[in-house]
Design a protein around this motif. Sequence first.
Motif: not given
Length: 292
Positions: A31-57
């Motif tokens: 994904r490009e710079a400026g992409t955002e996602m939101f994480v709560s304890k049990a939920g997710l909204w949006g994506t920064i590209g998936g894979g290990q990048l997103e898992f670690r984030a």
Amino acid sequence: MGGAESLARFFETDRRVVRIALTRVEGSSPREAGTEMFVSKAGLWGTIGGGQLEFRAIDAAREMLEDGCLARTIDLPLGPEIGQCCGGRVEMSLARMGEADRRAAETREGLSQAGRPHVYVMGAGHVGRALADLFQHCPVRCVLVDPRPEELARSPAAVEKRVSAIPEVDVANAPRGSAFIVLTHDHSLDFLIASAAIERRDAAYVGMIGSRTKRAKLRAFMREHSDPGLFEDLTCPIGAGGSADKRPAVIAAFVLAEVMARLTCGAASPALRHASEEDAMPDTSDRAGAHA
């Protein structure tokens, strides 16, 4: 998560949320710079590209929710050390969100939604409903238009459904850069709608379901009633480049790819631009009567 669920509704489920944003991207990245996602304890909204990048984030964000950390930055190479082969590098900022942050995020999402291109699916038959099912998951505003309320009612898709006795009016009032997919239950109505869309001269895409025969008939219609020079801006048959399979869901999948390519990549002329190409054109048969 995202798309079907509004960001505001996501925030309502849990006020404790971390915003993850890509602040710097070097080389190849999902994904490009400026992409955002939101994480709560049990939920997710949006994506920064998936894979290990997103898992670690996500793991880092949830650690922040547990330990009370307010902000952190992660600089991550997208290489074999994390099981990815993009070859780039990204910097991410993670921050706990307050009320003002949530309001700002909702405003950004609202502006993004408002700027999405309009896709008008003109006809709520089998293929039209299949298209609405797919477009509801894409970053577009899909409008399913038909004069028959009972056909519109058969679509479960989360798109705008519009009963219209004169669909040409909907074409005339559409924003610049809209896409029009014409597949009504009536060939004459198809010709009127397609001609109106082409005559706008500012549509990102105009496509009509049909065959070589139907395409030739529309050309003759435009010679009598419109500027025939504009005819080459029409894609017909729609979705013909991928498969001869005539099942509605398959047709819809190829049309979706065709339209999204035009909307997101500024694709050049339709594949079927010139009359000289018609002999080589795959005849997908006139599917309007069977599926539209």
